[in-house]
Design a protein around this motif. Structure first.
Motif, PDB file in Angstrom:
ATOM      1  N   ALA A  90       0.815  -1.212   0.000  1.00 36.18           N
ATOM      2  CA  ALA A  90       0.000   0.000   0.000  1.00 36.18           C
ATOM      3  C   ALA A  90       0.854   1.269   0.000  1.00 36.18           C
ATOM      4  O   ALA A  90       0.526   2.242  -0.674  1.00 36.18           O
ATOM      5  N   SER A  91       1.962   1.269   0.722  1.00 32.90           N
ATOM      6  CA  SER A  91       2.800   2.471   0.776  1.00 32.90           C
ATOM      7  C   SER A  91       3.352   2.828  -0.604  1.00 32.90           C
ATOM      8  O   SER A  91       3.395   4.005  -0.972  1.00 32.90           O
ATOM      9  N   PRO A 126      -6.986  -4.942  -4.201  1.00 30.50           N
ATOM     10  CA  PRO A 126      -5.739  -5.546  -3.721  1.00 30.50           C
ATOM     11  C   PRO A 126      -5.843  -7.064  -3.587  1.00 30.50           C
ATOM     12  O   PRO A 126      -6.933  -7.631  -3.551  1.00 30.50           O
ATOM     13  N   VAL A 127      -4.689  -7.679  -3.502  1.00 24.58           N
ATOM     14  CA  VAL A 127      -4.562  -9.091  -3.177  1.00 24.58           C
ATOM     15  C   VAL A 127      -4.126  -9.115  -1.717  1.00 24.58           C
ATOM     16  O   VAL A 127      -3.243  -8.343  -1.316  1.00 24.58           O
ATOM     17  N   TYR A 128      -4.752  -9.963  -0.917  1.00 21.20           N
ATOM     18  CA  TYR A 128      -4.396 -10.031   0.497  1.00 21.20           C
ATOM     19  C   TYR A 128      -3.465 -11.211   0.744  1.00 21.20           C
ATOM     20  O   TYR A 128      -3.767 -12.336   0.354  1.00 21.20           O
ATOM     21  N   TYR A 167      -1.682  -5.962  -1.188  1.00 21.76           N
ATOM     22  CA  TYR A 167      -0.714  -5.780  -2.266  1.00 21.76           C
ATOM     23  C   TYR A 167      -1.482  -5.594  -3.566  1.00 21.76           C
ATOM     24  O   TYR A 167      -2.545  -6.183  -3.754  1.00 21.76           O
ATOM     25  N   TRP A 168      -0.933  -4.780  -4.433  1.00 23.50           N
ATOM     26  CA  TRP A 168      -1.529  -4.553  -5.741  1.00 23.50           C
ATOM     27  C   TRP A 168      -0.564  -4.994  -6.820  1.00 23.50           C
ATOM     28  O   TRP A 168       0.653  -4.857  -6.661  1.00 23.50           O
TER      29      TRP A 168
END
Length: 62
Positions: A8-9, A37-39, A45-46
């Motif tokens: 995410a950052s 996103p994917v977890y 996470y993307w």
């Protein structure tokens, strides 16, 4: 083609140093069609390619 996952950052940085709240709002807005996103272990996470494609599509329509 490399399938790189971004935390995410990194997504916030790529999108113009947006806040986490802005990222949350973009995810909650169906009109923006922001990539989901994917977890992995409760972390988001993307796919880098999805973010770049979304940014490119926003430039064309802006």
């Amino acid at each position: 083609m490399e399938k790189k996952l971004l935390p995410a950052s990194a997504v916030r940085d790529i999108c113009g140093n947006i806040s986490d709240m802005t990222l949350w709002r973009w995810l909650a807005d169906p009109d923006l069609d922001f990539p989901k996103p994917v977890y992995i272990s409760r972390r988001r996470y993307w796919r880098e390619a999805d973010i770049i494609e979304w940014l490119d599509s926003r430039e064309v329509s802006a």
